[in-house]
Design an enzyme around this catalytic site. Structure first.
Site, PDB file in Angstrom:
ATOM      1  N   SER A   1     -52.514  59.410  36.616  1.00 12.84           N
ATOM      2  CA  SER A   1     -52.118  60.696  37.183  1.00 12.84           C
ATOM      3  C   SER A   1     -50.642  60.930  36.904  1.00 12.84           C
ATOM      4  O   SER A   1     -49.829  60.002  37.024  1.00 12.84           O
ATOM      5  CB  SER A   1     -52.365  60.729  38.694  1.00 12.84           C
ATOM      6  OG  SER A   1     -52.006  61.993  39.234  1.00 12.84           O
ATOM      7  N   GLU A   2     -50.299  62.168  36.525  1.00 11.00           N
ATOM      8  CA  GLU A   2     -48.940  62.427  36.041  1.00 11.00           C
ATOM      9  C   GLU A   2     -47.870  62.278  37.109  1.00 11.00           C
ATOM     10  O   GLU A   2     -46.688  62.203  36.795  1.00 11.00           O
ATOM     11  CB  GLU A   2     -48.871  63.830  35.429  1.00 11.00           C
ATOM     12  CG  GLU A   2     -49.065  64.960  36.400  1.00 11.00           C
ATOM     13  CD  GLU A   2     -49.364  66.266  35.685  1.00 11.00           C
ATOM     14  OE1 GLU A   2     -48.559  67.192  35.838  1.00 11.00           O
ATOM     15  OE2 GLU A   2     -50.376  66.359  34.995  1.00 11.00           O
ATOM     16  N   ASN A   3     -48.267  62.240  38.397  1.00  8.89           N
ATOM     17  CA  ASN A   3     -47.271  62.008  39.437  1.00  8.89           C
ATOM     18  C   ASN A   3     -46.956  60.525  39.623  1.00  8.89           C
ATOM     19  O   ASN A   3     -46.153  60.168  40.477  1.00  8.89           O
ATOM     20  CB  ASN A   3     -47.691  62.640  40.764  1.00  8.89           C
ATOM     21  CG  ASN A   3     -49.030  62.135  41.264  1.00  8.89           C
ATOM     22  OD1 ASN A   3     -49.967  61.970  40.494  1.00  8.89           O
ATOM     23  ND2 ASN A   3     -49.148  61.909  42.562  1.00  8.89           N
TER      24      ASN A   3
END
Length: 216
Positions: free
Chosen positions: A47-49
């Site tokens: 996940s990009e976070n």
């Protein structure tokens, strides 16, 4: 025709994700794919976070709101999963370390161009997020979307009319009516739902379609 619902679409995408793949699931509909990945297959969700090793959605009432994906949905973390800085996450995406990303879209062109961040309409709120980085940085880009808009217009098009996210980046499109391969040779039909003919699908999309079709 037996139109696929969103859970069936997610399960269909999950079938095409191979053992050992590093995968990013975009905000919205693609997040459902996590719930249908086979438990006997090692697949690593990023996940990009700043998460790697993301699991399926938690059961109702078991959410940990300090553990969320990029869409601010509660997620779980598999054994061995890890957290890291946002910049490290984007280095993974931009550096070609993600095997597959699954994104939603407003339009996909038959050559694989993607438009998924802005309709260009006055007052519309643009929301590109990490989509440009993923669409170009991932080794393969899959798209999940309804084939038709609410007005009955095909989202699979000859050429995108909305602002582009990436050029010739999409390889496969999963819709509620059919699965398509797209690329330099145009669009071809991989599967279509029961009760829908190739001729009718061609009428709905309005684009030339090659035929690799099998019953879904």
């Amino acid at each position: 025709m037996n139109r696929m619902n969103r859970d069936q679409m997610a399960a269909r995408v999950a079938r095409d994700i191979p053992e050992g793949a590093y995968v990013n699931l975009g905000i919205g509909l693609p997040t459902k794919v996590a719930n249908y990945l086979p438990q006997d297959r090692d697949i690593f969700l990023q996940s990009e976070n700043g998460l790697l090793g993301m699991g399926p959605a938690p059961a109702p009432g078991e959410e940990d709101w300090e553990l969320i994906n990029a869409g601010k949905q509660a997620v779980t973390l598999l054994t061995g999963g890890c957290f890291f800085h946002h910049a490290d996450s984007f280095a993974m995406m931009r550096g070609g370390h993600i095997d597959i990303c699954v994104l939603g879209a407003f339009q996909v062109a038959v050559n694989g161009d993607l438009a998924n961040w802005h309709t260009g309409e006055p007052g519309a709120i643009p929301a590109v997020g990490g989509a440009m980085d993923l669409a170009i940085g991932a080794k393969q880009t899959f798209v999940m979307m309804d084939l038709l808009t609410k007005q009955g217009t095909s989202k699979l098009v000859e050429a995108c009319t909305y602002p582009l996210t990436g050029l010739a980046c999409v390889s496969r499109v999963y819709t509620d009516l059919a699965v398509f391969d797209v690329g330099p040779r145009g669009a071809s039909v991989v599967e279509l739902v029961e009760g829908l003919s190739l001729d009718e699908l061609g009428r709905l999309t309005g684009v030339p379609l090659g035929n690799e079709v099998q019953a879904a």
